[in-house]
Design a protein around this motif. Structure first.
Motif, PDB file in Angstrom:
ATOM      1  N   PRO A 339     -25.424  33.611  15.153  1.00  0.00           N
ATOM      2  CA  PRO A 339     -25.065  34.624  14.147  1.00  0.00           C
ATOM      3  C   PRO A 339     -24.981  34.024  12.756  1.00  0.00           C
ATOM      4  N   VAL A 340     -25.199  34.876  11.770  1.00  0.00           N
ATOM      5  CA  VAL A 340     -25.111  34.492  10.362  1.00  0.00           C
ATOM      6  C   VAL A 340     -24.192  35.485   9.656  1.00  0.00           C
ATOM      7  N   PRO A 341     -22.996  35.085   9.235  1.00  0.00           N
ATOM      8  CA  PRO A 341     -22.107  36.012   8.512  1.00  0.00           C
ATOM      9  C   PRO A 341     -22.721  36.437   7.186  1.00  0.00           C
ATOM     10  N   CYS A 342     -22.662  37.729   6.911  1.00  0.00           N
ATOM     11  CA  CYS A 342     -23.209  38.293   5.683  1.00  0.00           C
ATOM     12  C   CYS A 342     -22.073  38.850   4.837  1.00  0.00           C
ATOM     13  N   LEU A 343     -22.238  38.779   3.517  1.00  0.00           N
ATOM     14  CA  LEU A 343     -21.265  39.325   2.578  1.00  0.00           C
ATOM     15  C   LEU A 343     -21.752  40.672   2.071  1.00  0.00           C
ATOM     16  N   ALA A 344     -20.862  41.668   2.124  1.00  0.00           N
ATOM     17  CA  ALA A 344     -21.232  43.019   1.711  1.00  0.00           C
ATOM     18  C   ALA A 344     -21.390  43.087   0.203  1.00  0.00           C
ATOM     19  N   GLU A 345     -22.525  43.608  -0.253  1.00  0.00           N
ATOM     20  CA  GLU A 345     -22.734  43.833  -1.684  1.00  0.00           C
ATOM     21  C   GLU A 345     -22.400  45.273  -2.061  1.00  0.00           C
ATOM     22  N   ASN A 346     -22.252  46.137  -1.067  1.00  0.00           N
ATOM     23  CA  ASN A 346     -21.905  47.544  -1.285  1.00  0.00           C
ATOM     24  C   ASN A 346     -20.878  47.933  -0.220  1.00  0.00           C
ATOM     25  N   SER A 352     -25.535  44.250   3.052  1.00  0.00           N
ATOM     26  CA  SER A 352     -25.012  42.888   2.963  1.00  0.00           C
ATOM     27  C   SER A 352     -26.116  41.884   2.703  1.00  0.00           C
ATOM     28  N   GLU A 353     -25.722  40.756   2.137  1.00  0.00           N
ATOM     29  CA  GLU A 353     -26.650  39.658   1.870  1.00  0.00           C
ATOM     30  C   GLU A 353     -26.357  38.498   2.813  1.00  0.00           C
ATOM     31  N   CYS A 354     -27.409  37.899   3.337  1.00  0.00           N
ATOM     32  CA  CYS A 354     -27.283  36.810   4.303  1.00  0.00           C
ATOM     33  C   CYS A 354     -28.115  35.609   3.845  1.00  0.00           C
ATOM     34  N   VAL A 355     -27.722  34.445   4.307  1.00  0.00           N
ATOM     35  CA  VAL A 355     -28.463  33.214   4.054  1.00  0.00           C
ATOM     36  C   VAL A 355     -28.593  32.462   5.370  1.00  0.00           C
ATOM     37  N   ILE A 356     -29.832  32.136   5.756  1.00  0.00           N
ATOM     38  CA  ILE A 356     -30.083  31.351   6.970  1.00  0.00           C
ATOM     39  C   ILE A 356     -30.722  30.036   6.543  1.00  0.00           C
ATOM     40  N   LYS A 357     -30.176  28.931   7.030  1.00  0.00           N
ATOM     41  CA  LYS A 357     -30.699  27.610   6.702  1.00  0.00           C
ATOM     42  C   LYS A 357     -31.042  26.878   7.995  1.00  0.00           C
ATOM     43  N   TYR A 415     -23.171  30.735   1.837  1.00  0.00           N
ATOM     44  CA  TYR A 415     -23.568  32.071   1.410  1.00  0.00           C
ATOM     45  C   TYR A 415     -24.574  32.046   0.270  1.00  0.00           C
ATOM     46  N   GLN A 416     -25.049  30.853  -0.126  1.00  0.00           N
ATOM     47  CA  GLN A 416     -25.995  30.761  -1.228  1.00  0.00           C
ATOM     48  C   GLN A 416     -27.168  29.864  -0.848  1.00  0.00           C
ATOM     49  N   LEU A 417     -28.333  30.182  -1.383  1.00  0.00           N
ATOM     50  CA  LEU A 417     -29.548  29.399  -1.174  1.00  0.00           C
ATOM     51  C   LEU A 417     -30.210  29.184  -2.531  1.00  0.00           C
TER      52      LEU A 417
END
Length: 532
Positions: A339-346, A352-357, A415-417
């Motif tokens: 899983p990848v936790p996403c932060l809600a933008e709305n 939500s926005e997600c970042v996978i590395k 949470y950032q790329l």
């Protein structure tokens, strides 16, 4: 020879003798005018002046106002101790302003040095102001009411009547009215209303105790934040926290050794109507072990219904989506899965926005920006979410390849790329076609593929231990009680004199603004004393 003082002169027409002209005498040699009688305080004098100024009631009120004023930024700006995710989003949306706000500790107001300075000065000021008053009030309570004045009818309230009333009977009747009574040969003095000053002191002492309880909680307590995805667990250890803020007297051994597993999280929303999408209830079902040797127990964690394990409270403060992915690199190896936790933008639709590395991918490292849509519908050439619940979940993927910089030793946010040094894999579109659960996106240049495998949810928790919580509650209750007493109780005195078959009653109130109420009470006292 006569001197001027020996000669008495008179003016014509019988006027009084003229006063001699005042003589002007200059200052002694070597002393400047205006500096006669000047006092040098010295070090001890200045210290005494500073202490009296700090412990005055005016200074205490000013510091109390500053204390309330300093708390306002804590409710305006997101706080790291409450919701670090909101702080991260503020830095992302307003990087310049956030940098300056952080310099003044406005994202951690209650842990800032300037807030602590106001807090300590207020504590010292209240202690130096209230404790001496409390000692004086104790002496005042033990002091007997003063003897009756000689002219009772000159008091603000006075009345006389004929009657055969004895000192003992008048004292008995006034005691029945809960007056403190002192008797003399032909008079009775009575007083009550000491609880007014008692309530005033109780209010200020309770404020002092409240500050002490808050300080003790900050010294011996701790708080931390953690994000837990469905199916994962948490153990109350320092290493398990995303952010941990201990008091100065807290060590790793001070933490309560409990653990839990998040079995399921459910969020319910209004399905239709004008309030569609508004949240109704949040519920997290967890399995708790109070200690490593205790049996697991089920608990339903809700907003304002925390988990309590021997005084350690776990609060549910936020939630979001954690879509699951499987990333396969160009050599066919699984570089990331989970899983990848996403932060809600709305917050209304939980877009939500997600970042996978995937730093272990070969032949190049892979990074992905994702946009998660819980309930996806087309909107022209774009795709939007219209409901916060996961009715039709999809995710839009923006793939990149290159050095992610994770081996440079510089810490990165999950949470950032940073895409500046990365190469887009394929033709980038502002609105790529979203992937439904089970869909796979093939990456350009043979870099691999990414599959959207499912949707989980995460919850953010605040875990606190505050030994001053109960004392603070008791102190706040005492402050309310003291305020009620100081606003409702009136200080008043009554005297009765019996002489030659005539009874004279006088009274006065020692509380401003209570004349109308005491006028009625005084009339009742006179009526009671008239009774046969």
């Amino acid at each position: 020879m006569a001197t001027p003082r020996d000669v008495e002169t008179t003016k014509p027409d019988g006027q009084a003798p003229a006063e001699p002209e005042p003589t002007t005498q200059g200052p002694p040699s070597g002393q400047r005018p205006g500096r006669q009688g000047s006092i040098k305080l010295g070090l001890v004098g200045w210290l005494r002046w500073g202490w009296r100024t700090l412990t005055s009631m005016r200074t205490a009120l000013i510091l109390l106002f500053l204390f309330a004023l300093a708390s306002i930024p804590g409710s305006i700006y997101p706080q790291r101790g409450v919701d670090p995710g909101q702080v991260a989003r503020y830095f992302q949306d307003n990087p310049t302003a956030a940098k300056w706000l952080d310099r003044f500790w406005l994202f951690d107001v209650f842990g800032s040095p300037w807030f602590a300075a106001i807090y300590l000065l207020l504590f010292i000021s209240l202690a130096g102001c209230v404790l001496p008053r409390a000692m004086l009030h104790i002496k005042e309570i033990r002091r007997k009411p003063p003897a009756a004045p000689s002219k009772l009818l000159r008091l603000p309230y006075g009345e006389a009547f004929e009657g055969e009333l004895t000192v003992e009977e008048a004292a008995r009747r006034l005691r029945r009215k809960r007056f403190r009574v002192v008797t003399g040969p032909d008079w009775v003095a009575a007083e009550k209303g000491y609880l007014r000053e008692t309530g005033n002191l109780l209010f200020h002492l309770a404020l002092l105790a409240l500050l002490f309880a808050v300080g003790a909680g900050a010294l011996y307590g701790y708080r931390g934040n953690v994000l837990v995805v469905e199916g994962d667990g948490f153990a109350n250890a320092v290493a398990a926290y995303d952010r941990f803020m201990p008091g100065q007297r807290v060590s790793a051994e001070s933490l309560e050794p409990y653990s839990f597993t998040l079995k399921d999280f459910q969020a319910s929303y209004v399905a239709a109507g004008a309030k569609q999408g508004q949240p109704i209830d949040y519920s997290a079902k967890i399995s708790v072990q109070d200690s490593p040797t205790s049996a697991p127990r089920d608990f339903e964690l809700k907003v304002n219904e925390p988990l309590d394990v021997n005084g350690t409270l776990t609060y549910l403060i936020g939630h979001g989506y954690a879509p699951t992915f499987k990333v396969t690199d160009g050599k066919g190896q699984v570089a990331y899965e989970g899983p990848v936790p996403c932060l809600a933008e709305n917050q209304a639709t939980y877009t939500s926005e997600c970042v996978i590395k995937a730093p272990d991918a070969e032949p190049m490292q892979l990074g992905f920006l994702g946009r998660f849509l819980p309930t996806t519908v087309p909107n022209g050439e774009a795709w939007v979410s219209v409901f916060p619940g996961a009715v039709n979940p999809t995710v839009q993927i923006f793939p990149f390849g290159g050095d992610l910089g994770m081996k440079s030793g510089v810490p990165q946010s999950v949470y950032q790329l940073d895409t500046d040094g990365l190469k887009p894999l394929g033709k980038m579109s502002a609105e790529p076609k979203p992937l439904a659960v089970g869909d796979t996106l093939e990456l350009a240049d043979g870099a691999g593929k990414i599959q959207f495998t499912g949707v989980k949810e995460w919850i953010s928790l605040q875990i606190t231990y505050d030994p001053g919580r109960l004392p603070a509650l008791l102190a706040a209750s005492a402050a309310v009680l003291g305020l009620v007493l100081s606003l409702t109780v009136r200080r008043r005195r009554v005297w009765v004199r019996m002489r030659d078959g005539k009874v004279t009653v006088g009274g006065l109130t020692r509380t401003e603004g209570s004349g109308a109420a005491f006028s009625t009470e005084f009339a009742e006292i006179v009526t009671m004393l008239r009774e046969e």
